[in-house]
Scaffold this active site. Structure first.
Site: not given
Ligand code: ZN
Length: 167
Positions: A95, A137, A140
């Site tokens: 995203l 994730e 991140h």
């Molecule tokens: Zn990502």
């Protein structure tokens, strides 16, 4: 609940190593807002640095876009207990890097440990797309993005698009 702005490639918060997440009302509200933001995007996973909070926390719902009921999960202070030797290549979107899907090779299965919103320790193995999601994730939280793990050829190919995103 609030839909939060998603930070885009080039934002320095995406490159920070996130800190341990305390479990308090503020973090519970942040997790709820992140779930709302993930569904609104729409996406399958969202990590706290992507909404500007350098905390070790992500939310995930791998299958809701396939037409099954929504089942959001919250992972607080996740860590890997085990990662398989066998690797799998999957196309990953992010995203924070809209419009730039990239092939990434990762361990095909992992065992992960984390704390849930109730403060309970959790441990589970993940395979297939869920394994991709939890690894993407968790990266991140260490300031690593999927494009960092692309092949050298893809890095060269994607560089102009990334430059545009970074402004
Ligand atoms: Zn990502």
């Amino acid at each position: 609940m609030t839909v939060l702005p998603i930070r885009i490639y080039g934002d320095p918060v995406l490159r920070q190593v996130a800190g341990e997440t305390p479990l308090d009302d503020w973090v519970r509200r942040l997790a709820a807002d992140m779930i709302e933001t993930m569904y609104d995007a729409p996406g399958r996973g969202l990590a706290a640095p992507q909404v500007g909070e350098p905390l070790r926390l992500f939310v995930m719902d791998c299958h809701w876009k396939d037409g099954v009921a929504k089942a959001p999960q919250v992972f607080i202070n996740p860590s890997f207990v085990e990662r398989s030797d066998d690797q799998a290549v999957n196309e990953e979107g992010c995203l924070s890097i809209p419009g730039v899907p990239v092939d990434v090779s990762r361990p095909a299965s992992v065992i992960m440990r984390w704390t849930n919103l109730e403060g309970a320790a959790q441990e589970r193995s993940f395979e297939g797309f869920e394994a991709v999601c939890v690894q993407h994730e968790t990266d991140h939280l260490d300031g690593t993005l999927n494009v960092d793990l692309a092949s050298e050829a893809d890095k060269i190919r994607l560089a102009p698009q990334l430059e545009v995103l970074a402004g």
